[in-house]
Design a protein around this motif. Sequence first.
Motif, PDB file in Angstrom:
ATOM      1  N   VAL A  29     -26.476  16.427 -32.123  1.00 52.87           N
ATOM      2  CA  VAL A  29     -25.704  16.640 -33.344  1.00 52.87           C
ATOM      3  C   VAL A  29     -24.321  16.002 -33.262  1.00 52.87           C
ATOM      4  O   VAL A  29     -23.832  15.426 -34.231  1.00 52.87           O
TER       5      VAL A  29
ATOM      6  N   ALA B 147     -19.158  12.283 -26.661  1.00 50.11           N
ATOM      7  CA  ALA B 147     -17.728  12.553 -26.543  1.00 50.11           C
ATOM      8  C   ALA B 147     -17.328  13.819 -27.289  1.00 50.11           C
ATOM      9  O   ALA B 147     -16.494  14.586 -26.821  1.00 50.11           O
ATOM     10  N   ALA B 148     -17.923  14.033 -28.435  1.00 56.17           N
ATOM     11  CA  ALA B 148     -17.502  15.157 -29.269  1.00 56.17           C
ATOM     12  C   ALA B 148     -18.129  16.473 -28.832  1.00 56.17           C
ATOM     13  O   ALA B 148     -17.815  17.517 -29.393  1.00 56.17           O
TER      14      ALA B 148
ATOM     15  N   ARG C 182     -31.067   7.073 -30.438  1.00 54.82           N
ATOM     16  CA  ARG C 182     -29.722   6.948 -30.994  1.00 54.82           C
ATOM     17  C   ARG C 182     -28.667   7.270 -29.946  1.00 54.82           C
ATOM     18  O   ARG C 182     -27.672   6.559 -29.786  1.00 54.82           O
TER      19      ARG C 182
ATOM     20  N   ILE D 103     -28.828   7.068 -26.785  1.00 49.60           N
ATOM     21  CA  ILE D 103     -28.731   6.033 -25.760  1.00 49.60           C
ATOM     22  C   ILE D 103     -28.037   4.793 -26.286  1.00 49.60           C
ATOM     23  O   ILE D 103     -27.151   4.234 -25.634  1.00 49.60           O
ATOM     24  N   LEU D 104     -28.408   4.384 -27.488  1.00 47.85           N
ATOM     25  CA  LEU D 104     -27.733   3.211 -28.043  1.00 47.85           C
ATOM     26  C   LEU D 104     -26.244   3.483 -28.217  1.00 47.85           C
ATOM     27  O   LEU D 104     -25.401   2.634 -27.919  1.00 47.85           O
ATOM     28  N   ALA D 105     -25.935   4.677 -28.681  1.00 47.93           N
ATOM     29  CA  ALA D 105     -24.533   4.977 -28.955  1.00 47.93           C
ATOM     30  C   ALA D 105     -23.698   5.010 -27.683  1.00 47.93           C
ATOM     31  O   ALA D 105     -22.546   4.595 -27.678  1.00 47.93           O
TER      32      ALA D 105
ATOM     33  N   ALA E 108     -24.556   3.659 -24.693  1.00 49.86           N
ATOM     34  CA  ALA E 108     -25.006   2.690 -23.690  1.00 49.86           C
ATOM     35  C   ALA E 108     -23.832   2.068 -22.940  1.00 49.86           C
ATOM     36  O   ALA E 108     -23.906   1.830 -21.735  1.00 49.86           O
ATOM     37  N   LEU E 109     -22.729   1.859 -23.646  1.00 47.05           N
ATOM     38  CA  LEU E 109     -21.593   1.222 -22.986  1.00 47.05           C
ATOM     39  C   LEU E 109     -20.999   2.121 -21.919  1.00 47.05           C
ATOM     40  O   LEU E 109     -20.517   1.654 -20.898  1.00 47.05           O
ATOM     41  N   ARG E 110     -21.012   3.420 -22.192  1.00 51.68           N
ATOM     42  CA  ARG E 110     -20.390   4.325 -21.242  1.00 51.68           C
ATOM     43  C   ARG E 110     -21.337   4.626 -20.085  1.00 51.68           C
ATOM     44  O   ARG E 110     -20.897   5.001 -19.008  1.00 51.68           O
TER      45      ARG E 110
ATOM     46  N   ALA F 131     -28.696   3.316 -19.733  1.00 49.37           N
ATOM     47  CA  ALA F 131     -29.318   2.379 -20.665  1.00 49.37           C
ATOM     48  C   ALA F 131     -30.329   1.513 -19.929  1.00 49.37           C
ATOM     49  O   ALA F 131     -31.454   1.279 -20.407  1.00 49.37           O
TER      50      ALA F 131
ATOM     51  N   LEU G  83     -33.213   5.649 -36.545  1.00 52.79           N
ATOM     52  CA  LEU G  83     -31.748   5.583 -36.412  1.00 52.79           C
ATOM     53  C   LEU G  83     -31.108   5.810 -37.785  1.00 52.79           C
ATOM     54  O   LEU G  83     -30.153   6.583 -37.928  1.00 52.79           O
TER      55      LEU G  83
ATOM     56  N   GLN H 286     -30.921   9.340 -39.010  1.00 54.46           N
ATOM     57  CA  GLN H 286     -29.931  10.197 -38.374  1.00 54.46           C
ATOM     58  C   GLN H 286     -28.509   9.827 -38.778  1.00 54.46           C
ATOM     59  O   GLN H 286     -27.665  10.690 -38.964  1.00 54.46           O
ATOM     60  N   ALA H 287     -28.280   8.533 -38.905  1.00 55.14           N
ATOM     61  CA  ALA H 287     -26.906   8.100 -39.180  1.00 55.14           C
ATOM     62  C   ALA H 287     -26.526   8.313 -40.637  1.00 55.14           C
ATOM     63  O   ALA H 287     -25.371   8.567 -40.955  1.00 55.14           O
ATOM     64  N   PHE H 288     -27.501   8.203 -41.507  1.00 56.22           N
ATOM     65  CA  PHE H 288     -27.207   8.333 -42.938  1.00 56.22           C
ATOM     66  C   PHE H 288     -28.113   9.385 -43.564  1.00 56.22           C
ATOM     67  O   PHE H 288     -28.916   9.072 -44.451  1.00 56.22           O
TER      68      PHE H 288
ATOM     69  N   ALA I 162     -22.852   4.723 -33.602  1.00 58.03           N
ATOM     70  CA  ALA I 162     -22.456   5.689 -32.585  1.00 58.03           C
ATOM     71  C   ALA I 162     -21.573   6.790 -33.168  1.00 58.03           C
ATOM     72  O   ALA I 162     -21.628   7.933 -32.734  1.00 58.03           O
TER      73      ALA I 162
ATOM     74  N   ALA J 144     -21.335   7.656 -36.462  1.00 56.53           N
ATOM     75  CA  ALA J 144     -21.696   8.091 -37.813  1.00 56.53           C
ATOM     76  C   ALA J 144     -21.642   9.609 -37.952  1.00 56.53           C
ATOM     77  O   ALA J 144     -21.203  10.137 -38.979  1.00 56.53           O
ATOM     78  N   LEU J 145     -22.063  10.305 -36.924  1.00 53.77           N
ATOM     79  CA  LEU J 145     -22.103  11.764 -37.031  1.00 53.77           C
ATOM     80  C   LEU J 145     -20.705  12.346 -37.089  1.00 53.77           C
ATOM     81  O   LEU J 145     -20.465  13.352 -37.746  1.00 53.77           O
ATOM     82  N   ARG J 146     -19.770  11.701 -36.394  1.00 50.48           N
ATOM     83  CA  ARG J 146     -18.412  12.224 -36.369  1.00 50.48           C
ATOM     84  C   ARG J 146     -17.619  11.797 -37.586  1.00 50.48           C
ATOM     85  O   ARG J 146     -16.620  12.420 -37.928  1.00 50.48           O
TER      86      ARG J 146
ATOM     87  N   ALA K 220     -26.441  -3.161 -26.116  1.00 54.53           N
ATOM     88  CA  ALA K 220     -26.766  -1.992 -25.312  1.00 54.53           C
ATOM     89  C   ALA K 220     -27.392  -2.377 -23.974  1.00 54.53           C
ATOM     90  O   ALA K 220     -27.225  -1.673 -22.983  1.00 54.53           O
ATOM     91  N   PHE K 221     -28.114  -3.478 -23.970  1.00 53.48           N
ATOM     92  CA  PHE K 221     -28.804  -3.878 -22.742  1.00 53.48           C
ATOM     93  C   PHE K 221     -28.437  -5.306 -22.388  1.00 53.48           C
ATOM     94  O   PHE K 221     -29.316  -6.193 -22.384  1.00 53.48           O
TER      95      PHE K 221
END
Lengths: 222, 222, 222, 222
Positions: free
Chosen positions: A34, A38-39, A118, A120-122, A124-126, A131, A180, A183-185, B122, B124-126, B184-185
């Motif tokens: 949800v 980070a949040a 989602r 993982i994609l979101a 992935a950088l961290r 990933a 994706l 979930q995003a929209f 990444a 969108a939810l926030r 991401a990859f």
Amino acid sequence: MNVIDPNTSQPKWTRKPQARPDEVLEAALDVFAVNGFAATRMDDIAKAAGLSKAAIYLYFPSKDDVFKALVEQRIGVLQGHFDAAAKDQKRDPIAGLRHVARMWATSFQDLRVAALPRIILAEALRFPDLAEFYHRTVIERTQGALVELIQAGIDAGLFRQVEPLLAARALVSPLVFEILRRQAFPAHNIGQPMEVLVEAVFDLFLNGIAAVPLQPFVGVKP
Amino acid sequence: MNVIDPNTSQPKWTRKPQARPDEVLEAALDVFAVNGFAATRMDDIAKAAGLSKAAIYLYFPSKDDVFKALVEQRIGVLQGHFDAAAKDQKRDPIAGLRHVARMWATSFQDLRVAALPRIILAEALRFPDLAEFYHRTVIERTQGALVELIQAGIDAGLFRQVEPLLAARALVSPLVFEILRRQAFPAHNIGQPMEVLVEAVFDLFLNGIAAVPLQPFVGVKP
Amino acid sequence: MNVIDPNTSQPKWTRKPQARPDEVLEAALDVFAVNGFAATRMDDIAKAAGLSKAAIYLYFPSKDDVFKALVEQRIGVLQGHFDAAAKDQKRDPIAGLRHVARMWATSFQDLRVAALPRIILAEALRFPDLAEFYHRTVIERTQGALVELIQAGIDAGLFRQVEPLLAARALVSPLVFEILRRQAFPAHNIGQPMEVLVEAVFDLFLNGIAAVPLQPFVGVKP
Amino acid sequence: MNVIDPNTSQPKWTRKPQARPDEVLEAALDVFAVNGFAATRMDDIAKAAGLSKAAIYLYFPSKDDVFKALVEQRIGVLQGHFDAAAKDQKRDPIAGLRHVARMWATSFQDLRVAALPRIILAEALRFPDLAEFYHRTVIERTQGALVELIQAGIDAGLFRQVEPLLAARALVSPLVFEILRRQAFPAHNIGQPMEVLVEAVFDLFLNGIAAVPLQPFVGVKP
DNA sequence: GATGAATGAGAGTTCATTCAT
DNA sequence: AATGAATGAACTCTCATTCAT
């Protein structure tokens, strides 16, 4: 001091019972899904797990580790879904591909499953290693299965001489993207079930790679 | 990369007061693209812009607003492209679709532009309102243009009776997904340029919706 | 560089013209009166004065100094109000006291005057020297005048043998307190004019110190 | 002074978890009393309470709330006194009024309690709701009690037909003002105890409203 | 004289993490 | 095993003050 046997004075714990950690991950998935990584606060996870914040640290050394363990666990689940799906289908590549595609629809009905790509994609950088792990265990395997099927289809003269990897992605990406998107929209979700979308996408895909014209496509009115 | 050239270490700038906000956004894009939204500190943006943290607040009232302004700015540019592209192409829907698809490749060559969809996804939810904004100004308009072209193709008897929205997504999603995948990859990026991918995806798509069989597809060897 | 005569290269200013600083203090009073010291920003003062923030610093070296200069200036004004008021009234102490009390009512009709005691009380801890200055120039003088009148009344047999300083405070404090009350609790201000209050307070006071019973008091219905 | 005894330098505390919020308020009162609200940092309160800054936020969601809780706590104590005092005294209004007046002296002996009205006054503009709360729970109730007593005195023929609210304020304001005065102008505090002042003020007041001449007033020599 | 632009030094607040019990 | 309590290290945002022009 009251529970520990005073004879064996082992101040540090190493044993980690099995049930609790899974419950924590279960709860963590809910909140990560949800709020994103980070949040999400450790307090959120703890509350969702019915534990105190400090108790989480009995099972996982850090928030990052909760996340990693969660993803690894769910990847295992996801992987199980697809693992055997593509095997022994080379006799009928079209049926095999259709089977895999339909499995997608079924698997991702579960929002807790759908959240994983989602997340993982979101993040992935961290968590590049996560990933990477996801890519290796889920993406590559799924792709591999699809590629084999497509190659079999080409060899059998059913499909044109397309690049199998590319075709595999062309089949998968509309499906992944849809989960994706949902979930995003969420505000833009029409109630259309995934199954219907899958059939339409698969039909379009099949016409795209078929060596000979196929049955006329019946579009879906959303 | 474009704001602070690491080769020339000149810490002081010739100030262009009028362009300041844009410079800040430029810098912000650099940092957001690498770190995402949550993990980016105002100090990072400031440092990348060659300013103090407080100076950012001269131009944007909050971190959120920096992000939103950034998205709006970048999207405005992109959107102009697509809008113009989709119009006046209804005479030749196939050429129109191909043109739009190719524009994708060009636009998202810039890695910093490519980062935007990932960040949006990444966060969108926030930032539901930001996601909403993105959906309204980018997704819907792009989709709308594609849908019109596809509908024109159907009306002209070029395409089968597919559901246009669905077909539009089937065309776009492999492309969007590819730019997400590349970020991401990164370890799994083969050096293949986007243009090549676009041609292949478009060809597959075209065969998928074409009313009559088209020229044989030539796959791309990655 | 364009205004300054290039022949005389004096980079630092010492001259402070007269009109501007007063305008600044005028504006500062407005905002300090409404927001208090801490909550007032230099920007607020600047805006109220129609100047830039930096311009304030041409006339005053710091925010503290603006405040001090403001208070000192207004104290001068206040002082002027009361200075001569109590002189040469010893022939008729009762008339003298009544005159002083009525002057209060008149002076503090002006909200900009009324704000001063509240500001000073509120910030006395942060500006003890200002408070001291106020005490010396306003309070002590006013008190002194009242004490003299009361002492004269006692000597003339009009008043009882009260402690004059204490009686002076008993007369003044309801009046001062009322102006504080009106500012701190504006929601609870009944529309009653200060003059009416002054008459009632004075009457009560007079009966309190009178050596012989006076005329019956007529209460004020608010 | 009461929270951290400077004589015994024991940096660690015996923790009394239940009493923590009260300890924080105790410490906050110390600091607010000296610095006022705006100039007090959360760190100051924390240090005075022997806690970390973050720990304060375990008990109070913001600095404002610490302040409000403090006022409410202290006011609750005071209010109990006055409420009880004013009741059951209508038989002898004069004794009742004297009792209330003397309670003032006792309550505000504690300098930390005395600081509250000053802080409220200073911050009323910034915290209108707090000021409102203070007015409602302290001022109005105290006034109400006094008004009833005075009205009872008038009805009994002891007092003249004064306006009770006005008379109540005439009695209270010299007392309140004195505690403001002592804090704002500490250099001008003669050592006179509040009790003596109270007696003198009350005597003056009583003569002011008495229907018949009373015993001769004996002034206080400071 | 005056200002737009900039900043350093905090301020309040949050949160992952620790520890005594 | 588990937790209530506590904290250090951020982070965003503010603002008095400075300075080149």
